[in-house]
Scaffold this active site. Structure first.
Site, PDB file in Angstrom:
ATOM      1  N   THR A 195       0.818  -1.210   0.000  1.00 54.77           N
ATOM      2  CA  THR A 195       0.000   0.000   0.000  1.00 54.77           C
ATOM      3  C   THR A 195       0.848   1.256   0.000  1.00 54.77           C
ATOM      4  O   THR A 195       1.374   1.651   1.011  1.00 54.77           O
ATOM      5  CB  THR A 195      -0.889   0.000   1.246  1.00 54.77           C
ATOM      6  OG1 THR A 195      -1.569  -1.225   1.284  1.00 54.77           O
ATOM      7  CG2 THR A 195      -1.881   1.131   1.210  1.00 54.77           C
ATOM      8  N   GLU A 282       3.699   3.777  10.625  1.00 53.95           N
ATOM      9  CA  GLU A 282       3.085   4.705  11.579  1.00 53.95           C
ATOM     10  C   GLU A 282       3.330   4.247  13.018  1.00 53.95           C
ATOM     11  O   GLU A 282       2.928   3.153  13.417  1.00 53.95           O
ATOM     12  CB  GLU A 282       1.593   4.835  11.290  1.00 53.95           C
ATOM     13  CG  GLU A 282       1.339   5.574   9.980  1.00 53.95           C
ATOM     14  CD  GLU A 282      -0.111   5.617   9.560  1.00 53.95           C
ATOM     15  OE1 GLU A 282      -0.442   6.434   8.695  1.00 53.95           O
ATOM     16  OE2 GLU A 282      -0.920   4.826  10.078  1.00 53.95           O
ATOM     17  N   ASN A 405      -3.827   7.280  13.619  1.00 50.55           N
ATOM     18  CA  ASN A 405      -5.024   6.917  12.874  1.00 50.55           C
ATOM     19  C   ASN A 405      -6.320   7.345  13.553  1.00 50.55           C
ATOM     20  O   ASN A 405      -7.333   7.512  12.878  1.00 50.55           O
ATOM     21  CB  ASN A 405      -5.012   5.414  12.591  1.00 50.55           C
ATOM     22  CG  ASN A 405      -4.012   5.078  11.510  1.00 50.55           C
ATOM     23  OD1 ASN A 405      -4.253   5.322  10.335  1.00 50.55           O
ATOM     24  ND2 ASN A 405      -2.861   4.549  11.897  1.00 50.55           N
TER      25      ASN A 405
END
Length: 410
Positions: A195, A282, A405
């Site tokens: 991704t 992340e 997130n």
């Protein structure tokens, strides 16, 4: 960008100029941020293109149109929008992409399929046609020097904490050809294909079919062998452009002199970029290599390795520097692949902690714990069933991932 990842390289690398590639960046303000968010790359006539795209069935219009361009095999321009994925936006999203293509076609006089558009960011918000038009007008009309590779790499980022680039070279015939690439990716990272948005450029002359063969093969052990959080996005795209400006005899088959050298350079750049994405996962604090051996096949080994790499329990144990090898055993067992508990062996770094289905005699956790305190962690599992092997790369799972997130849209 937020605080730089502790796993980031010391600096952005030197990338050579690629003849036939001109880069521009601008502020279209797709998000309310103080930075460039539109990248435009103009490519010389005759540039060949290859690509791989997401397997996500809810992919964006950009991905669908890129696939058409990849089949066409030629490229004149690349437009990348950051801050808005323009996915799940229906006809309004498609109209925005078509407008961008029309604007570039009017400037270059090329076939619409020669224009590649990619977008990344928030899903479900149509890309602003006004911002796209105005931003693109800025870069098309700009007559100054080409933007640096680092500027282009930074402009395509979203939650990334550092710009990512890589380069290599190869001897093809009597010419030195160059390969340079940039990538963005930090979260929503999983294989098939990984991704992110990635762009690789070479000045070699290569037929589109061979270029596609090279990229597809390189992707398997690089972009498709990384994972941060097991999620595949709606926008994944990696494109490889070959401008043909190096002056080498055009490569058409893998048997041509220099074809293997060019493939090796493409693979090296792809692997470096893929691993940089993991290093910028992340909230990541540790870079993890998972090696699986002794499987019934390479494909089976890869599925087991991904089960380990995607396990939240494994990833949080490593984040906590806890030598809880039982979680690796669990992940092997849940992978759905052939495995035998009584033949399984597990190691951390170079230290075997379990063999033949039980802890090793005299197991000492101290050296394992010391290994887990490092920034780079190696985990191994040998299934004892065959010759299949695979390596994948991931990162740990920390509270930082949740924080990023939970606040992504705000």
């Amino acid at each position: 960008m937020t605080t730089r990842s502790p796993l980031a390289p010391a600096a952005f690398p030197h990338l050579p100029e690629i003849a036939g590639v001109t880069r521009r960046v601008a502020r279209a303000q797709y998000k309310n941020w103080d930075r460039c968010d539109l990248t435009y790359v103009e490519l010389s006539p005759g540039t060949a293109v290859a690509g791989v795209t997401t397997s996500n069935v809810c992919c964006s219009t950009e991905v669908e149109m890129c696939r058409e361009g990849i089949a066409h095999g030629r490229a004149r321009a690349l437009v990348v929008n950051a801050g808005n994925a323009n996915a799940f936006t229906g006809y309004r999203g498609r109209e925005a992409v078509e407008q961008i293509v029309t604007q570039v076609v009017a400037h270059l006089g090329c076939d619409p399929k020669d224009v590649f558009v990619c977008s990344t960011g928030v899903i479900g918000v149509p890309l602003s046609k006004d911002k796209a038009r105005e931003g693109l007008a800025k870069v098309i009309s700009f007559a100054g020097p080409s933007a640096s590779w680092e500027e282009a790499a930074q402009t395509i980022t979203t939650t990334d904490t550092f710009a990512k680039g890589s380069a290599a070279s190869a001897i093809v015939g009597d010419r030195t050809v160059h390969v340079a690439g940039i990538v963005k990716g930090s979260g929503m990272i999983a294989p098939d294909m990984a991704t992110m948005l990635g762009y690789i450029f070479t000045d070699a002359a290569v037929a589109p079919a061979l270029l596609q063969d090279m990229l597809s093969e390189a992707t398997g052990g690089t972009f498709n062998s990384i994972t941060v959080d097991s999620d595949t996005s709606t926008s994944d795209t990696v494109l490889l452009f070959a401008t043909g400006q190096a002056g080498n005899a055009p490569l058409t088959t893998r048997d041509d002199p220099g074809a293997d050298a060019l493939y090796a350079a493409i693979h090296a750049v792809s692997l470096d970029l893929a691993q940089q994405v993991v290093r910028d996962g992340e909230g990541a604090s540790k870079f993890i290599e998972i090696q699986v051996s002794g499987a019934v096949s390479d494909d089976s080994a890869k599925r087991v390795a991904l089960a380990i790499a995607n396990s939240p329990l494994v990833k949080t144990a490593i984040a906590g520097e806890d030598a809880n090898w039982g979680r690796v055993v669990m992940a092997v067992g849940k992978a759905g692949e052939p495995a035998d508990r009584d033949k399984l062996a597990i190691r951390f770094g170079d230290h075997w902690v379990a063999k033949d289905g039980l802890p090793v005699d005299g197991y000492d956790e101290a050296p394992v714990a010391a290994h887990l305190k490092g920034l780079e962690i190696r985990v191994g599992a040998d299934l004892g069933l065959g010759e299949g092997r695979a390596t994948v790369w991931t990162c740990d799972l920390t509270h930082g991932y949740i924080s990023i997130n939970a606040d992504y849209r705000s």
